[in-house]
Design an enzyme around this catalytic site. Structure first.
Site, PDB file in Angstrom:
ATOM      1  NE  ARG A 171      39.118 -20.150 -16.249  1.00 21.78           N
ATOM      2  CZ  ARG A 171      38.353 -21.186 -16.383  1.00 21.78           C
ATOM      3  NH1 ARG A 171      37.036 -21.061 -16.275  1.00 21.78           N
ATOM      4  NH2 ARG A 171      38.839 -22.361 -16.644  1.00 21.78           N
ATOM      5  NE  ARG A 175      30.987 -28.447 -15.703  1.00 23.98           N
ATOM      6  CZ  ARG A 175      31.734 -29.530 -15.450  1.00 23.98           C
ATOM      7  NH1 ARG A 175      31.200 -30.568 -14.840  1.00 23.98           N
ATOM      8  NH2 ARG A 175      33.001 -29.564 -15.801  1.00 23.98           N
ATOM      9  NE  ARG A 248      50.808 -25.106  -4.021  1.00 24.10           N
ATOM     10  CZ  ARG A 248      49.763 -25.921  -4.054  1.00 24.10           C
ATOM     11  NH1 ARG A 248      49.329 -26.497  -2.946  1.00 24.10           N
ATOM     12  NH2 ARG A 248      49.149 -26.170  -5.191  1.00 24.10           N
ATOM     13  NE  ARG A 279      43.682 -34.768  -3.793  1.00 24.06           N
ATOM     14  CZ  ARG A 279      43.768 -34.846  -5.101  1.00 24.06           C
ATOM     15  NH1 ARG A 279      42.691 -34.690  -5.851  1.00 24.06           N
ATOM     16  NH2 ARG A 279      44.902 -35.076  -5.693  1.00 24.06           N
ATOM     17  CD  GLU A 299      46.658 -35.237  -2.373  1.00 26.13           C
ATOM     18  OE1 GLU A 299      46.296 -36.257  -2.964  1.00 26.13           O
ATOM     19  OE2 GLU A 299      46.539 -34.095  -2.838  1.00 26.13           O
ATOM     20  CG  ASP A 349      46.902 -32.180 -15.532  1.00 27.49           C
ATOM     21  OD1 ASP A 349      47.214 -32.612 -14.413  1.00 27.49           O
ATOM     22  OD2 ASP A 349      45.925 -31.436 -15.728  1.00 27.49           O
TER      23      ASP A 349
HETATM   24  P1  FAD Z   1      58.185 -37.082 -12.807  1.00 20.58           P
HETATM   25  O1  FAD Z   1      57.069 -38.041 -12.780  1.00 20.58           O
HETATM   26  O2  FAD Z   1      58.447 -36.302 -11.587  1.00 20.58           O
HETATM   27  O3  FAD Z   1      59.505 -37.866 -13.199  1.00 20.58           O
HETATM   28  C1  FAD Z   1      60.801 -37.344 -12.995  1.00 20.58           C
HETATM   29  C2  FAD Z   1      61.684 -38.472 -12.505  1.00 20.58           C
HETATM   30  O4  FAD Z   1      63.023 -38.001 -12.446  1.00 20.58           O
HETATM   31  C3  FAD Z   1      61.325 -38.955 -11.111  1.00 20.58           C
HETATM   32  O5  FAD Z   1      61.094 -40.344 -11.122  1.00 20.58           O
HETATM   33  C4  FAD Z   1      62.533 -38.589 -10.274  1.00 20.58           C
HETATM   34  O6  FAD Z   1      62.822 -39.532  -9.264  1.00 20.58           O
HETATM   35  C5  FAD Z   1      63.645 -38.556 -11.322  1.00 20.58           C
HETATM   36  N1  FAD Z   1      64.757 -37.707 -10.935  1.00 20.58           N
HETATM   37  C6  FAD Z   1      64.727 -36.406 -10.563  1.00 20.58           C
HETATM   38  N2  FAD Z   1      65.954 -35.962 -10.260  1.00 20.58           N
HETATM   39  C7  FAD Z   1      66.798 -37.007 -10.467  1.00 20.58           C
HETATM   40  C8  FAD Z   1      68.191 -37.173 -10.312  1.00 20.58           C
HETATM   41  N3  FAD Z   1      68.967 -36.175  -9.864  1.00 20.58           N
HETATM   42  N4  FAD Z   1      68.733 -38.384 -10.581  1.00 20.58           N
HETATM   43  C9  FAD Z   1      67.955 -39.413 -11.003  1.00 20.58           C
HETATM   44  N5  FAD Z   1      66.642 -39.295 -11.162  1.00 20.58           N
HETATM   45  C10 FAD Z   1      66.047 -38.115 -10.903  1.00 20.58           C
HETATM   46  N6  FAD Z   1      48.277 -35.376 -14.004  1.00 20.58           N
HETATM   47  C11 FAD Z   1      47.113 -35.705 -14.637  1.00 20.58           C
HETATM   48  O7  FAD Z   1      47.062 -35.728 -15.869  1.00 20.58           O
HETATM   49  N7  FAD Z   1      46.004 -36.067 -13.920  1.00 20.58           N
HETATM   50  C12 FAD Z   1      45.998 -36.079 -12.553  1.00 20.58           C
HETATM   51  O8  FAD Z   1      44.968 -36.406 -11.943  1.00 20.58           O
HETATM   52  C13 FAD Z   1      47.200 -35.717 -11.870  1.00 20.58           C
HETATM   53  N8  FAD Z   1      47.237 -35.705 -10.529  1.00 20.58           N
HETATM   54  C14 FAD Z   1      48.404 -35.376  -9.898  1.00 20.58           C
HETATM   55  C15 FAD Z   1      48.419 -35.403  -8.506  1.00 20.58           C
HETATM   56  C16 FAD Z   1      49.585 -35.066  -7.818  1.00 20.58           C
HETATM   57  C17 FAD Z   1      49.583 -35.111  -6.320  1.00 20.58           C
HETATM   58  C18 FAD Z   1      50.740 -34.698  -8.544  1.00 20.58           C
HETATM   59  C19 FAD Z   1      52.006 -34.316  -7.821  1.00 20.58           C
HETATM   60  C20 FAD Z   1      50.726 -34.664  -9.928  1.00 20.58           C
HETATM   61  C21 FAD Z   1      49.562 -35.007 -10.630  1.00 20.58           C
HETATM   62  N9  FAD Z   1      49.514 -35.031 -12.019  1.00 20.58           N
HETATM   63  C22 FAD Z   1      48.341 -35.369 -12.659  1.00 20.58           C
HETATM   64  C23 FAD Z   1      50.696 -34.660 -12.829  1.00 20.58           C
HETATM   65  C24 FAD Z   1      51.580 -35.866 -13.219  1.00 20.58           C
HETATM   66  O9  FAD Z   1      52.058 -36.490 -12.070  1.00 20.58           O
HETATM   67  C25 FAD Z   1      52.749 -35.346 -14.063  1.00 20.58           C
HETATM   68  O10 FAD Z   1      52.250 -34.757 -15.242  1.00 20.58           O
HETATM   69  C26 FAD Z   1      53.776 -36.396 -14.510  1.00 20.58           C
HETATM   70  O11 FAD Z   1      54.026 -37.347 -13.532  1.00 20.58           O
HETATM   71  C27 FAD Z   1      55.068 -35.682 -14.846  1.00 20.58           C
HETATM   72  O12 FAD Z   1      55.990 -36.577 -15.414  1.00 20.58           O
HETATM   73  P2  FAD Z   1      57.536 -36.149 -15.500  1.00 20.58           P
HETATM   74  O13 FAD Z   1      58.238 -37.261 -16.211  1.00 20.58           O
HETATM   75  O14 FAD Z   1      57.647 -34.784 -16.039  1.00 20.58           O
HETATM   76  O15 FAD Z   1      58.001 -36.018 -13.974  1.00 20.58           O
END
Ligand code: FAD
Length: 370
Positions: A171, A175, A248, A279, A299, A349
């Protein structure tokens, strides 16, 4: 064993888990392969500006509990995400709303806008969309598709829209109000002073080792703690035994500019296919900055291959099926918890990650009584 929990990943999921476990008196070791904490929400102060190093991060949620939880660690400002889209020399408001329709067609009332869209949908004659192009036109008509969807989507997926499957767009939010707020959530903002301070506060008093890849010393690390919380890639944990999950990726290009305002908005999308980035983020506008210089990040979408940063899980049918196999293994583990967007292979998120992490903590430690 020196620790109760070894937490792999100092991102949002791992850090919340560590914070809650520490509060309950459990001893934790957090490791991360990067040279900083915070995972993808990491921000760094450059020229007095908080730079979102892994892309624009705007906090938004409708969950009051999540909103209150995150505010223990930072004060949030009133930032509202109102991106604009640039197509050639024209600027349009996003998400598609009455400001967009007024600029496109000169219409003023919601009824006029709705009629214009209906007219274009009817003209297209598409009954059963065969691809993404037809799907988009059948939802919003050809003008919005041509100027605001076609080039952007083609860049994002690296394929023309008429070669992409229609299910990618289920979808398209339209708005019929003059509201440029991108999100529909009740609460929204940016932490004043950036995101990294949030993680610093969560990990205060907890052992953290950076530049440590779990897979370099897997058995050693496992033997250090009673349980492991793993927020890295689940398929890598199981040595890709069923095959590789797909992601991706993105490339970021950051510049410091000797001017105080480059584009007048935090997020500007570039919708023409001929411009290779999707962007530009101008970081100072997240905090209404008035610094003399500015910092922008372009980006670029990128196809992912093993070894690249896996930004977005590709939650299509094929990959979800493969993930289900890994999840079956994970569910049988007694001493390993998989969490976060890579451990659970799901686009989350930040507010989703907080919900998931708190849910995991309740399962592990019981309901919080404070
Ligand atoms: P991560 O932040 O990926 O943390 C995982 C960590 O594990 C990393 O630091 C990595 O280095 C570590 N790791 C992985 N493998 C290993 C290993 N083998 N050994 C040691 N360390 C390891 N969310 C929003 O709410 N609003 C937004 O506007 C938004 N914009 C975004 C824009 C982009 C471009 C992206 C990519 C994401 C966005 N998000 C947004 C989503 C947000 O980034 C995630 O929800 C959040 O960061 C996820 O947290 P996490 O702890 O699951 O993962």
């Amino acid at each position: 064993m020196k620790y109760d929990y070894l937490i792999v990943g100092a991102g949002l999921f791992g850090s919340i888990f560590a914070y809650e476990a520490n509060k309950k008196g459990y001893k934790c070791l957090v490791i991360d392969k990067r040279n900083h904490i915070g995972g993808n929400i990491y921000t760094e102060k450059i020229e007095g500006i908080q730079v979102h190093k892994y892309g624009a991060h705007i906090f938004h949620t409708s969950n009051k509990r999540v909103w209150e939880y995150i505010q223990q660690f930072a004060e949030f400002n009133r930032f509202t995400n109102s991106p604009i889209a640039k197509y050639k020399d024209e600027i349009y408001n996003m998400p598609f709303n009455m400001n967009t329709f007024n600029k496109l067609w000169g219409v003023v009332t919601p009824q006029e806008a709705q009629e214009k869209i209906n007219e274009q949908i009817k003209e297209s004659g598409i009954m059963k969309p065969k691809n993404l192009e037809e799907q988009a036109i059948s939802l919003v008509g050809k003008d919005i598709y041509e100027k605001l969807i076609k080039g952007y989507t083609q860049k994002q997926w690296g394929k023309p829209c008429n070669e992409l499957p229609s299910f990618i767009i289920k979808r398209l939010p339209v708005r019929f109000t003059y509201d440029n707020n991108y999100f529909n959530d009740l609460y929204q903002g940016i932490p004043i002073g950036g995101y990294t301070q949030i993680i610093e506060k969560m990990l205060d008093g907890i052992d953290v080792q950076l530049n440590c890849n779990f897979f370099d010393r897997k058995e050693d690390y496992i033997s250090m703690a009673k349980k492991v919380v793993f927020t890295g890639m689940i398929d890598q944990y199981y040595d890709y035994c069923f095959g590789e999950l797909e992601y991706r990726s993105l490339k970021f290009e950051t510049e410091i500019l000797e001017l105080n305002n480059y584009q007048g908005n935090a997020v500007v999308n570039y919708n023409e296919y001929e411009i290779p980035f999707t962007r530009i983020i101008e970081h100072k506008h997240f905090e209404f900055g008035i610094q003399p210089k500015t910092i922008i990040t372009k980006e670029y979408p990128a196809t992912w291959k093993k070894g690249d940063e896996p930004y977005y899980p590709m939650n299509d049918e094929k990959n979800n099926k493969l993930y289900a196999k890994y999840k079956e293994l994970a569910d049988k583990e007694e001493n390993i918890i998989f969490g976060g967007r890579l451990g659970m292979y799901k686009y989350f998120d930040m507010h989703n990650v907080i919900e998931e992490a708190l849910q995991t903590c309740i399962k592990e430690f019981g309901e919080n009584d404070d």
